[in-house]
Every structure is written in C-alpha cells, then in structure tokens.
Design a protein around this motif. Structure first.
Motif, mmCIF file in Angstrom:
data_model
loop_
_atom_site.group_PDB
_atom_site.id
_atom_site.type_symbol
_atom_site.label_atom_id
_atom_site.label_comp_id
_atom_site.label_asym_id
_atom_site.label_seq_id
_atom_site.Cartn_x
_atom_site.Cartn_y
_atom_site.Cartn_z
ATOM 1 N N PRO A 77 18.009 -3.177 -13.514
ATOM 2 C CA PRO A 77 16.752 -2.424 -13.578
ATOM 3 C C PRO A 77 17.004 -0.938 -13.460
ATOM 4 O O PRO A 77 18.082 -0.514 -13.035
ATOM 5 N N PRO A 78 16.035 -0.105 -13.826
ATOM 6 C CA PRO A 78 16.202 1.339 -13.674
ATOM 7 C C PRO A 78 16.490 1.718 -12.234
ATOM 8 O O PRO A 78 16.233 0.956 -11.308
ATOM 9 N N PRO A 94 6.833 -9.577 -5.778
ATOM 10 C CA PRO A 94 6.800 -9.700 -7.236
ATOM 11 C C PRO A 94 7.086 -11.133 -7.675
ATOM 12 O O PRO A 94 7.781 -11.880 -6.982
ATOM 13 N N SER A 95 6.545 -11.493 -8.830
ATOM 14 C CA SER A 95 6.839 -12.803 -9.404
ATOM 15 C C SER A 95 8.239 -12.792 -9.973
ATOM 16 O O SER A 95 8.898 -11.764 -10.042
ATOM 17 N N ASP A 96 8.712 -13.972 -10.413
ATOM 18 C CA ASP A 96 10.042 -14.039 -11.020
ATOM 19 C C ASP A 96 10.124 -13.149 -12.241
ATOM 20 O O ASP A 96 11.142 -12.513 -12.504
ATOM 21 N N GLU A 97 9.022 -13.097 -13.013
ATOM 22 C CA GLU A 97 9.025 -12.272 -14.214
ATOM 23 C C GLU A 97 9.188 -10.801 -13.848
ATOM 24 O O GLU A 97 9.981 -10.086 -14.441
ATOM 25 N N VAL A 98 8.459 -10.353 -12.817
ATOM 26 C CA VAL A 98 8.543 -8.958 -12.420
ATOM 27 C C VAL A 98 9.890 -8.655 -11.783
ATOM 28 O O VAL A 98 10.481 -7.622 -12.001
ATOM 29 N N THR A 361 8.535 -4.466 -17.489
ATOM 30 C CA THR A 361 7.150 -4.666 -17.065
ATOM 31 C C THR A 361 6.627 -3.442 -16.332
ATOM 32 O O THR A 361 5.533 -3.481 -15.785
ATOM 33 N N TRP A 362 7.369 -2.378 -16.285
ATOM 34 C CA TRP A 362 6.949 -1.127 -15.672
ATOM 35 C C TRP A 362 7.294 0.044 -16.582
ATOM 36 O O TRP A 362 8.040 -0.098 -17.542
ATOM 37 N N ARG A 363 6.796 1.203 -16.199
ATOM 38 C CA ARG A 363 7.011 2.416 -16.975
ATOM 39 C C ARG A 363 8.390 3.002 -16.677
ATOM 40 O O ARG A 363 8.862 2.992 -15.542
#
Length: 393
Positions: A77-78, A94-98, A361-363
């Motif tokens: 991730p960033p 957070p969910s697994d996807e997040v 899923t985020w910016r």
C-alpha cells in the motif's frame, strides 16, 4: 369376318399393356428411392452442421477453460497506509477488501516499446483495465519525463540504457522501469509487456485486414540512415500495413514533437481497437494472441493474454480511453544543461492518476509519490521528500 382382328395385333396390345404395367411398377419403386435419397442428403447435412457446431462449441469451451486471469501479488500500500487502512474513514476495522486495498477486477499492465537501436524506451504506457466496470484506460508517459534516478540523464527512457547496456539483464530492466513508473503513480504494475519494432510490424500484418485503416494526418517524410529509419507516408485515409504503421508511430517532426506523436499513436491504437471490436470473434483473437506471444517479451502467460482478449471483447469503443501529458499537466518544454525534459506539475498529475489510474480503495496523495519536479523558485524537489542529487540548477 374378323371380330377381334388378327392374333398378332392382340399379342402386340398385350405386350404394350404389360410394358406399361412394368413402367408403373418401376416408377413406384423409384419414387420412394428418390425420397429416401433426399432424406439421406438432409440427414448428412444436419449431421455435418451438428459436427461443426460441436467442434466450434468445443473449441470455445476449451478456450474458455484454458484462459485464466493473472494472479495479483499482494500490493504494497502507499506510504500513508502501512496497514492498508483508509485513514479518511477509520472509525471501524477495515474489511478484507479495504485491508488489501486493491479494487476487485482491476488489472494494471506496463507496456514498453523500443523504437530505436540505441537502447532507449521510446514508448511507456500504463494500462488500467477495470473488468468489473468494463473500462480500459491507457496513459502515455513521455519518454523525456523527469524521474528520480541516480544517474545524470534523468529521463524515464534512460532506464533501459543502464540495465541492458551495462549488464544485459532484460528482466532486470523491466523491473527497474516498473519501479520508476511506480514512483509516478503510487504502485507497481501487476504485469509488463515489451514490444520491439519487428514484433510491432508482425502484429499489425497479422490483423484480419492485413493492417489498420487510418487517416494519416500530415505528409510524413523523414530519413535517418544511422537508425535505418525511412518514413514516407502520404496524408489521408488508407490501410497501413505493419511497416507503414511503424513509420506512422515513429514519426515526430511535429511542432510539439514527441507530445504530438503520442496523440497520433493514440489515434492509431484507437483505430486498431475499433477494428478488433467490430470483428468480435474469439477465433480471430486466439490467432492474434498466439502471434502476440511470439513477438513480445512479457511475464504474462498465453492463457493470461487469452483471458484479457476475451475481456477486451466485452468493451465498446467508448470504453477505451487514451490519456496523454500536455501543457496543462507538465512543462513539456523544460530543459536542464541543454537537454530537453518533461517536468510534471504535481496537482494536475495527481488528479489525473486518481481519476483514471487509481486501483486502490482510497485516494492517492502527492506524498505517496516520488515525483521529481520544480518548486516556485525553479529548484528541483521530490514530493516524497526522498533525497536527490543536486541537479538542475
């Protein structure tokens, strides 16, 4: 007086009646045979059609069973999201996807094209294929784009010079190029493909019409014996074979140089995509996949490419979008020590990445990237705060 006539005539009439009866019997025997023959022909035709349908259906089923999407390795991730949490909304776990952070059905591919014999990478394209929303976005990064590399010529197309010319390590080169693109967009592409001139020509020649119908925008004439490059194209709508298409995409004697060449390349790729979508047949795509795999270097398997080909056929023409860097996104006429560069403007570049090329899923924020750019005084700095050589003053 002869009542019935002579016996010879009676015999003749009996023979005539007998012949008629025999002919009638033959007709009754032949009619069923003819009807049976017609039924047999029809039956053979039906069987043949069934075999064809079964064969094509079997080939289609085999193709569908053979193709598979590429595996997506866990993506780092960033920097701002070390645990994959979207800090814009962290009220609950957070969910697994997040936690993974990568949107379902999104694949990214780095495409590199080499159009000279001097080692440079003159085409760098990032493709984001969203198979859930049925969109494909293609971003061309100009070959003169500034990147934070530790050597003097800080152009993105210089990466191949280092890794292939110094140690001949082709895979290492693509890994390094992927890293440099990741600095600009915030993630490493899932996969990569690189194509040289011979492969490009072979692929265009292999298209169903033996080329691409395209409107050449201007008279194109250029020659450079050192590169074995000879361009001679008349303007207007025409079918370009592989060699002619190569001339088109290499020509850059425009007012805006490489930036305008990228636009023409996009128009050509759009025309190519339109022709493939009009055909919409897996049989053609299957042939092209095999030819494609024979003429490129890639970390994708043929089964992966077949899967992408099938997903591509679900698109409509308007679902494919090409994006380029213009004067609103970068200083396309920058120079350092007499060498031309394209220097990205941070805010419009980050906006472009988030709108079309963000797989998370985020910016993505500027501090997630490592853009080497200028401040208000003209001094170079990196958006991530990563050190760089004292360069560009």
């Amino acid at each position: 007086m002869k009542i019935f006539g002579s016996s010879g005539k009676r015999t003749e009439r009996r023979e005539d009646r007998e012949q008629q009866r025999q002919e009638q019997r033959h007709e009754r025997q032949e009619k069923p045979e003819k009807r049976g023959s017609g039924r047999r022909v029809l039956k053979v035709m039906v069987i043949f059609l069934v075999i064809v349908v079964v064969f094509l259906g079997g080939a289609y089923a085999a193709f569908m069973l053979w193709i598979v999407p590429p595996d997506i390795d866990p993506i780092d991730p960033p920097r701002r999201h070390p645990e994959g949490i979207n800090h814009a909304n962290n009220e609950e776990e957070p969910s697994d996807e997040v936690s993974h952070g990568w949107r379902d059905g999104v694949f990214t591919i780095l495409l590199a094209g080499e159009d000279d014999e001097f080692g440079g990478t003159d085409v760098v394209m990032l493709i984001l294929f969203d198979t859930e929303n049925r969109t494909m976005d293609v971003l061309s990064i100009p070959r003169d784009t500034v990147v934070n590399v530790p050597w003097g010529i800080k152009k993105i197309n210089s990466v191949k010079n280092l890794y292939t010319r110094l140690d001949g390590d082709y895979d290492h080169y693509m890994e390094a190029l992927t890293d440099e693109v990741a600095k600009l967009v915030g993630y490493r592409a899932n996969n990569w493909v690189t194509l040289d001139l011979r492969g490009f020509i072979a692929l265009v020649d292999a298209l169903p019409d033996g080329g691409v119908y395209f409107n050449v925008p201007v008279r194109m004439w250029y020659e450079d014996p050192c590169q074995d490059l000879f361009i001679n194209l008349q303007p207007g709508y025409q079918r370009l074979n592989g060699y002619q298409a190569m001339q088109l995409v290499r020509y850059r004697s425009y007012v805006e140089g490489d930036i305008q060449r990228i636009r023409v390349q996009h128009d050509f790729l759009q025309a190519l995509a339109d022709q493939l979508l009009q055909a919409r047949t897996l049989l053609v795509v299957d042939d092209l996949v095999r030819i494609f795999m024979a003429n490129v270097e890639t970390d994708l398997s043929a089964a992966n490419m077949g899967w992408f080909a099938r997903e591509f056929l679900y698109l409509d023409q308007e679902d494919i979008r090409f994006h380029s860097v213009d004067s609103s996104i970068a200083n396309i006429n920058d120079s350092v020590n007499g060498i031309s560069y394209v220097t990205l403007y941070v805010e419009p570049w980050v906006a472009l990445v988030n709108q079309y090329f963000n797989p998370f899923t985020w910016r993505i924020e500027a501090e997630d990237l490592e853009i080497l750019t200028r401040d208000a005084t003209g001094a170079f700095f990196t958006t991530s705060g990563t050190p760089h050589l004292n360069w560009g003053r």
